[in-house]
Structure formats: structure tokens, C-alpha cells
Write an enzyme that holds these catalytic residues in place. Sequence first.
Site, PDB file in Angstrom:
ATOM      1  N   HIS A 196     -20.707  -1.259  20.375  1.00 56.18           N
ATOM      2  CA  HIS A 196     -21.438  -1.768  19.211  1.00 56.18           C
ATOM      3  C   HIS A 196     -22.917  -1.857  19.545  1.00 56.18           C
ATOM      4  O   HIS A 196     -23.305  -2.426  20.568  1.00 56.18           O
ATOM      5  CB  HIS A 196     -20.925  -3.152  18.808  1.00 56.18           C
ATOM      6  CG  HIS A 196     -21.735  -3.805  17.728  1.00 56.18           C
ATOM      7  ND1 HIS A 196     -22.378  -5.025  17.883  1.00 56.18           N
ATOM      8  CD2 HIS A 196     -22.030  -3.395  16.467  1.00 56.18           C
ATOM      9  CE1 HIS A 196     -23.008  -5.341  16.777  1.00 56.18           C
ATOM     10  NE2 HIS A 196     -22.828  -4.369  15.894  1.00 56.18           N
ATOM     11  N   SER A 197     -23.752  -1.271  18.679  1.00 55.86           N
ATOM     12  CA  SER A 197     -25.187  -1.453  18.730  1.00 55.86           C
ATOM     13  C   SER A 197     -25.760  -1.064  20.092  1.00 55.86           C
ATOM     14  O   SER A 197     -25.621   0.086  20.506  1.00 55.86           O
ATOM     15  CB  SER A 197     -25.514  -2.913  18.366  1.00 55.86           C
ATOM     16  OG  SER A 197     -26.880  -3.082  18.104  1.00 55.86           O
ATOM     17  N   GLN A 198     -26.383  -2.009  20.821  1.00 54.39           N
ATOM     18  CA  GLN A 198     -26.985  -1.718  22.114  1.00 54.39           C
ATOM     19  C   GLN A 198     -26.026  -1.002  23.052  1.00 54.39           C
ATOM     20  O   GLN A 198     -26.429  -0.134  23.832  1.00 54.39           O
ATOM     21  CB  GLN A 198     -27.462  -3.020  22.773  1.00 54.39           C
ATOM     22  CG  GLN A 198     -28.031  -2.859  24.172  1.00 54.39           C
ATOM     23  CD  GLN A 198     -27.637  -3.988  25.103  1.00 54.39           C
ATOM     24  OE1 GLN A 198     -26.667  -4.705  24.856  1.00 54.39           O
ATOM     25  NE2 GLN A 198     -28.392  -4.164  26.164  1.00 54.39           N
ATOM     26  N   GLY A 200     -23.851   1.128  22.367  1.00 55.01           N
ATOM     27  CA  GLY A 200     -23.548   2.509  22.004  1.00 55.01           C
ATOM     28  C   GLY A 200     -23.931   3.481  23.095  1.00 55.01           C
ATOM     29  O   GLY A 200     -23.192   4.428  23.411  1.00 55.01           O
ATOM     30  N   HIS A 334     -24.635  -5.171   9.995  1.00 53.29           N
ATOM     31  CA  HIS A 334     -24.526  -4.711  11.375  1.00 53.29           C
ATOM     32  C   HIS A 334     -23.390  -5.390  12.141  1.00 53.29           C
ATOM     33  O   HIS A 334     -22.819  -4.795  13.055  1.00 53.29           O
ATOM     34  CB  HIS A 334     -25.862  -4.972  12.080  1.00 53.29           C
ATOM     35  CG  HIS A 334     -25.988  -4.343  13.416  1.00 53.29           C
ATOM     36  ND1 HIS A 334     -25.778  -2.994  13.637  1.00 53.29           N
ATOM     37  CD2 HIS A 334     -26.320  -4.870  14.627  1.00 53.29           C
ATOM     38  CE1 HIS A 334     -25.983  -2.718  14.914  1.00 53.29           C
ATOM     39  NE2 HIS A 334     -26.291  -3.847  15.537  1.00 53.29           N
TER      40      HIS A 334
END
Length: 360
Positions: A196-198, A200, A334
Site C-alpha cells: 500500500h502506498s509507500q 508499493g 487512499h
Amino acid sequence: MLDIPHPSESVTNTVSGTPHRRTVFYVGGGYVPKGNSTIASGQMYVERLTPAKVTQPYPLLFIHGNGMTGTNFLNTPDGRVGWADFFLGKGYEVYLLDQPSRGRSAWQEGVDGTQSIFDTYTVEARFTATQLYNLWPQASLHTQWPGSGTSGDLIFDQFYAAIMPSLSSDVEVSTKIKAAGSQLLDKIGPVILITHSQSGQFGWILADARPSQVKAILAIEPIGPPFINAVFPPLAPARPYGLTAIPITYSPPISSAQDLDREVISSNSLYTCFKQTTPARKLVNLEEIPVLVITSESGYHAIYDECSVNFLRQAGIKVKHVHLQEVGIHGNGHMMFMEKNNLEIADEVVEPWLEELTRS
């Protein structure tokens, strides 16, 4: 002092979780000098959740994003079942971790790098109440966060209380994750990675380091776009290896990030989209690994995830990209796996893709 509700005071109905066995362990790191002795540094906390009956061939390994810990996936801030319970109920063994130097993976003063933390404004404006700030066009569509999403709301306060300081350097945390995560995959693999997010970028890094131990990657709004930050000023250069801060294997090989020739394909005040110049180098260690990227309707990734996906495809990776609104799921941001319809996303988008993997 935050007013944290007792579970019986939750503003929504809680759901009983899936019976399972829980164990914890640490991987990675080592001893470093401290005065006349030594201390441990670089180790990573891992939590293993095993349902009463495992029916799926591969475990799910969840890697949380910036400011977060593995608790993200246990339950929601308003007390509902999280994705860990959902997938335990589907027969998957689940692994959760805390990134090195974060949460239950100790940050060591004088050894680890500097830290930063999200303030309440940043969390409200980017994650929980984006419709109140409208920092990007889609932000006004956000409806799925439980509660008001602002400081003083019990659900927001519960969420914000869980946010942790994070290493400021993407290079440092990527290097630590690669080292500890590779050891973890050697211990528990093969797995399906969920980022997730960072985190990735850590999916691409770990799959590159241990391609035989990663059967698939689900990337929930993975950090991007290639080569440069977006949406939130300053829009500074970042991820010099495309979508990662540290080297990853390309073919033909590169000796430095400067070998990745690029060109602008679109640009506006919120982001610039780069692709490789033709012929594009390939991310050869990831070419056989299926990838699912999920993008919310209202999150800031709606601006640029398509650019990241196209970069991956150009580099030879098989990517399925789901925009939630295009499959009838609206209003998410998000933090979709914590929002009011988190189980709808798991059931209607993620689970069918996982089932398809096991059939192929």
C-alpha cells in the site's frame, strides 16, 4: 489526550473475527556497536496469523505504507473487521509486518536515520477528509471514511493515535526492507505480496530480489509516478530507478539511474508523467509475476496511477489495473481497506483476482 472509545462504545456494529493462531517473530538486522557493548538494528517485526484450516496454497504478506504499521490490516478504526480477518476467513494464512525502524521494529538513536511524522492536517487533507480540502479534483468525491475524518472525531482520533514516525529517507528504508524482507521470503515464501502506498516500491524491490518467492503482487495505490513526486509541492525528483529509490534489475542492464533514458508524455500543475524512451528496458525479474493495481475514485492516486501502470507495462510487467468507480464502487480514498466498504472491495475486487491466480 486522545479520547479513545472502549470497544463497546464503537459507533458501528463490530463483527466477530475469524478464529486463528497468532505467532510473532523477527527477521533481519544485526548487532551494531553501542558504547562498550552492542545493540540490535535493522530487525523487522513479523506477525503470523493462521486460520484453523488453511485452504489456500500461498500466504498473503501485507506491507503497510508510510506512517503506518501492520495493525492497519487487523481491524478498522471504528471497530469493524479488517482485511486480515476477511482473508483468514477465506483460508489464507496472513503475515503482517512493521517496517524496520517503525513501530515494533525498533528505531535506534544514533544508528538509524532521521524520522518524520504526519501532522493532523496532512492526514485529514490527504486521507480522511479530502472532500473538505479539495487539493486535487477528485478529492470532493470522498464519502467512505467512517466519521467526519477530522481531529476530535473519535474514529479519526483512534486512527491518528496509531500513526508512527517513519524514516525520512526512502533509500534507507528501501535498503532495510530489501535486506530483512528477502530473509523473510526465504523463511516463509512463496507468498502473494499486498502493498500500500509507500510500500508499493517494496513490492517491486522484493520481487526483484526473490522472484521465485513472490507469486503475485497486489499494489494498492502504489507510490509513484515514475521519477518525480506529484500533487503535493514541491514536485521534486524522486524514485530515480523509475518506481524505486534503490537499484532494481533492468535488461539491458544499467550501471546507474542515469542510464534510464526517459521522456515526458504529459504534464500539468499536479504531476508530470514520464515513460522510458524506446526501446524500453525490461524489469526482467518481474515479467512472470501477475500484478493487480487498485486505484480509488477520490484519492490523490487517481491523478497518476495510470502513469505508474503504463511504466510497469512498458517494462514488461503484466498489470491488471482496477479503478474502483469503473466496477461500481464509489467514494473511496487512499485508505480504502479501512473505509466503510472495505469488505466490499476485498470481496468483489481482490478475492476474485486471487481465485483466478489459484486456478491458473
